[in-house]
Motif scaffolding. Structure first.
Motif, PDB file in Angstrom:
ATOM      1  N   THR A  69      10.009   4.396 -10.931  1.00 48.57           N
ATOM      2  CA  THR A  69      10.426   3.055 -11.353  1.00 48.57           C
ATOM      3  C   THR A  69      10.791   2.207 -10.138  1.00 48.57           C
ATOM      4  N   LEU A  70      11.457   2.826  -9.177  1.00 51.98           N
ATOM      5  CA  LEU A  70      11.786   2.094  -7.951  1.00 51.98           C
ATOM      6  C   LEU A  70      10.510   1.633  -7.250  1.00 51.98           C
ATOM      7  N   GLY A  71       9.534   2.540  -7.158  1.00 52.85           N
ATOM      8  CA  GLY A  71       8.289   2.208  -6.477  1.00 52.85           C
ATOM      9  C   GLY A  71       7.551   1.075  -7.166  1.00 52.85           C
ATOM     10  N   ILE A  72       7.486   1.134  -8.507  1.00 53.67           N
ATOM     11  CA  ILE A  72       6.778   0.084  -9.239  1.00 53.67           C
ATOM     12  C   ILE A  72       7.460  -1.267  -9.028  1.00 53.67           C
ATOM     13  N   ALA A  73       8.806  -1.259  -9.100  1.00 53.71           N
ATOM     14  CA  ALA A  73       9.527  -2.519  -8.920  1.00 53.71           C
ATOM     15  C   ALA A  73       9.303  -3.077  -7.520  1.00 53.71           C
ATOM     16  N   LEU A  74       9.288  -2.173  -6.522  1.00 56.62           N
ATOM     17  CA  LEU A  74       9.085  -2.641  -5.153  1.00 56.62           C
ATOM     18  C   LEU A  74       7.686  -3.212  -4.969  1.00 56.62           C
ATOM     19  N   MET A  75       6.706  -2.564  -5.614  1.00 51.80           N
ATOM     20  CA  MET A  75       5.337  -3.071  -5.525  1.00 51.80           C
ATOM     21  C   MET A  75       5.258  -4.490  -6.076  1.00 51.80           C
ATOM     22  N   LEU A  76       5.883  -4.661  -7.251  1.00 50.28           N
ATOM     23  CA  LEU A  76       5.826  -5.963  -7.899  1.00 50.28           C
ATOM     24  C   LEU A  76       6.522  -7.024  -7.056  1.00 50.28           C
ATOM     25  N   SER A  77       7.657  -6.643  -6.461  1.00 50.06           N
ATOM     26  CA  SER A  77       8.397  -7.633  -5.684  1.00 50.06           C
ATOM     27  C   SER A  77       7.624  -7.985  -4.408  1.00 50.06           C
ATOM     28  N   GLU A  78       6.879  -6.993  -3.881  1.00 50.57           N
ATOM     29  CA  GLU A  78       6.050  -7.268  -2.706  1.00 50.57           C
ATOM     30  C   GLU A  78       4.898  -8.212  -3.086  1.00 50.57           C
ATOM     31  N   ILE A 119       0.825  -1.206   0.000  1.00 47.17           N
ATOM     32  CA  ILE A 119       0.000   0.000   0.000  1.00 47.17           C
ATOM     33  C   ILE A 119       0.858   1.255   0.000  1.00 47.17           C
ATOM     34  N   ILE A 120       1.891   1.270   0.840  1.00 47.24           N
ATOM     35  CA  ILE A 120       2.649   2.521   0.914  1.00 47.24           C
ATOM     36  C   ILE A 120       3.445   2.758  -0.370  1.00 47.24           C
ATOM     37  N   TYR A 121       3.903   1.671  -1.022  1.00 45.50           N
ATOM     38  CA  TYR A 121       4.572   1.868  -2.302  1.00 45.50           C
ATOM     39  C   TYR A 121       3.593   2.452  -3.313  1.00 45.50           C
ATOM     40  N   ALA A 122       2.392   1.897  -3.302  1.00 47.01           N
ATOM     41  CA  ALA A 122       1.389   2.378  -4.251  1.00 47.01           C
ATOM     42  C   ALA A 122       1.078   3.844  -3.994  1.00 47.01           C
ATOM     43  N   VAL A 123       0.980   4.201  -2.713  1.00 49.47           N
ATOM     44  CA  VAL A 123       0.707   5.604  -2.389  1.00 49.47           C
ATOM     45  C   VAL A 123       1.832   6.490  -2.888  1.00 49.47           C
TER      46      VAL A 123
END
Lengths: 288, 330
Positions: free
Chosen positions: B127-136, A265-269
């Motif tokens: 890009t960092l955020g998207i990659a982290l989301m996917l890895s999560e 969630i926090i990454y998405a935010v």
């Protein structure tokens, strides 16, 4: 419910102390410093060593940790970072600071070992404190909120009321014009960088108890720092503070109520905020 | 109206894209390695795979100038697609690669619209955020991906129905190098095409390209998609040759590694990606052989030195040397 909120606020204020230095680095010099967490880790390890090995009182360890991290900040800023202000792309800065992170992690592993460090808190910071009838909170978390909140207040007044603060704000708003007005922006930045590193060190020292400390610390919390900066913007104290509090409460609530989504969630935010408002939700528009 | 000598321009571009003698020699190296280092074939195929991965990032960063801290997302996505296909009954390797390219490319297409916004800094963080989301997601969807334990039980059929993947990694190596070679040829063709030229121009001056009326946004979306598909193939290759997918393959570490490889070799020249992957993997092999835990220190030190003194990577250093010796390029 109150406990979750309280934990979140404690985590948020701690996060503010950890990340506020980075918001200045990014805002003032437009420098992407992914190694910010390494200064926090240094502060944490200084505390662990002083407290556990030499028995120094915890409250004395805190300024020592800040001093150590601040000194490391000054040294690295003067020798390495300043070479990358002009002419280096963001990518160069990212690579350089990732390099620093790798070195810091390997050094921490080499000197302190890869295990989690545990600190023994003094008695008055252990256990629960009763605020109101029926509401008990952890003594250490109360201490965190008080000390980090005080730090935030001091920073706010330093930024708003002092001459140095107004120079800093001028530099963030428009470095070129500030230089034209005779403000030595580089010097302001060097001092701020040191202060930011010292604050990170302080945050690292305060955080050992609730975040844990091992050599992966700088990477593990890097994203949190970046989110605070991305959401809070730069140039104010209130922006990063609000961002940290929101993030802390969201993270605590997410872990408590929706553990299966994890950090998603926090990454998405973060991504959403970056896309919709690249200057941050609470920030003033940065100059560059 | 034809701008200054259309014919000359075509000849110029054709001359630039002609194969140079050194290039033929470079492609003899993987063949020679087969005979010289027969006991290190699994390491060599990893080098070829990471070379392909670095090549995919080079298309994005080296040619179009788009920074990414999350390229590992596409690699991991490709790896999971190929791995899951193999696990659930479709182990045909080439169609597995195609499926991985499709899925990763589609994801790259969608995410490129997010990357289009903002400056370098925003791009890095998005890009960092998207990659982290996917890895999560991969971490939490334990029932599908195996979570932190990795995806096990991947069964891959023989390549073209003829060559079965063997324990020594011979087929794996030949397969990885062959795929790398074919995709390299394609990438080489693309960067020397007018499309590739326009990417370079966008990197140099995006505003001018807008002013010239070039469809900048469409070009960037296209290269993001292409680069993501390439990364997906690289990930799928890793999944197929090792018959395993670990959570690491989608993590931040992979994104950082590939960026380091590319910058180490030198951006914007295709061979830089291959050389960087070779140098990085060889260094890791040797250094982590000596001190398993602390090789990261040397990696970090190398990065700092690279940024301080050799921004062009190894190929950049070679260029400087050649200029000093007076062999400047024509």
């Amino acid at each position: 419910m109150v406990t979750v909120l309280f934990d979140g606020i404690a985590w948020g204020t701690l996060l503010f102390v950890l990340a506020v230095g980075l918001s200045v680095t990014l805002g003032l010099m437009n420098f992407v410093n992914l190694a910010h967490g390494a200064f926090a880790m240094l502060g944490g390890y200084v505390t662990v060593v002083m407290l556990n090995r030499f028995g120094v009182p915890f409250l004395l360890c805190l300024p020592a940790a800040a001093l150590a991290a601040g000194a490391a900040g000054v040294i690295l800023e003067r020798t390495l970072y300043r070479r990358l202000y002009e002419g280096a792309s963001h990518l160069d800065q990212v690579l350089f600071s990732i390099g620093l992170v790798f070195m810091a992690m390997a050094l921490a592993d080499f000197i302190m070992g890869s295990q989690q460090q545990i600190v023994h808190m003094p008695a008055f910071l252990r256990g629960q404190v009763r605020l109101m009838p029926g509401v008990e909170v952890g003594a250490y978390r109360l201490f965190l909120i008080a000390s980090c909140g005080a730090t935030a207040l001091v920073l706010h007044f330093a930024l708003v009321r002092t001459r140095f603060g107004s120079r800093l704000r001028a530099g963030v708003d428009n470095a070129r014009t500030a230089r034209g007005l005779g403000i030595d922006v580089e010097r302001v930045f060097a001092l701020t960088f040191a202060a930011g590193s010292a604050l990170a060190g302080l945050g690292g020292a305060l955080g050992v108890e609730i975040l844990g400390l091992d050599p992966t610390f700088p990477v593990k919390y890097m994203v949190f720092f970046l989110i605070v900066v991305a959401v809070g913007g730069s140039g104010t104290v209130t922006g990063p503070l609000l961002a940290s509090l929101v993030l802390g409460v969201c993270d605590a609530a997410g872990k408590y109520y929706l553990p299966q989504t994890g950090a998603f969630i926090i990454y998405a935010v973060m991504v959403a905020v970056l896309i919709l408002k690249p200057q941050g939700l609470f920030g003033r528009a940065a100059a560059r | 109206m034809q701008p200054l000598g259309y014919q000359t321009l075509r000849e110029h571009m054709r001359a630039r894209s002609a194969w140079k003698p050194a290039e033929y020699l470079i492609w003899l190296i993987p063949i020679a390695a087969w005979f010289v280092l027969p006991t290190h074939l699994s390491l060599l195929s990893q080098i070829a795979i990471m070379g392909l991965f670095a090549l995919s990032l080079d298309l994005l960063l080296g040619y179009a100038g788009i920074v990414s801290l999350g390229h590992g997302a596409f690699f991991g996505l490709g790896a999971y697609v190929a791995g899951l296909l193999g696990k659930y009954g479709w182990g045909e390797p080439l169609s597995g690669l195609a499926a991985a390219a499709l899925v990763a490319g589609a994801f790259g297409y969608v995410s490129s619209f997010l990357v289009l916004r903002g400056t370098d800094l925003t791009r890095l963080m998005v890009t960092l955020g998207i990659a982290l989301m996917l890895s999560e997601v991969a971490n939490k969807m334990h029932w599908l991906t195996g979570g932190a334990d990795g995806l096990q039980g991947v069964a891959i059929w023989p390549v073209l129905g003829l060559w079965r993947f063997d324990l020594y990694g011979r087929v794996g190596y030949a397969y990885a190098v062959a795929v790398l070679f074919v995709l390299f040829l394609l990438a080489r063709r693309i960067v020397h095409s007018p499309f590739g030229q326009s990417l370079r121009a966008i990197k140099q001056n995006e505003r001018r390209m807008h002013a010239l009326g070039a469809p900048v946004m469409r070009r960037i979306v296209a290269v993001c998609t292409l680069s993501a598909a390439y990364a997906g193939v690289a990930g799928a290759l890793l999944a197929q040759t090792t018959q395993f997918v670990s959570l690491e393959s989608i993590g931040f570490g992979k994104s950082a590694d590939v960026l380091i490889m590319l910058v180490l070799g030198g951006t914007g020249r295709l061979y830089g990606a291959l050389l960087g992957a070779l140098a990085f993997m060889a260094m890791r092999h040797v250094l982590s052989g000596m001190t398993p835990q602390y090789w990261e220190f040397w990696l970090g030190a190398m990065l700092v030195l690279l940024v301080m003194f050799a921004r062009g990577g190894i190929f950049g250093l070679i260029d400087v040397l050649r200029a000093r010796l007076g062999w400047a390029r024509a």
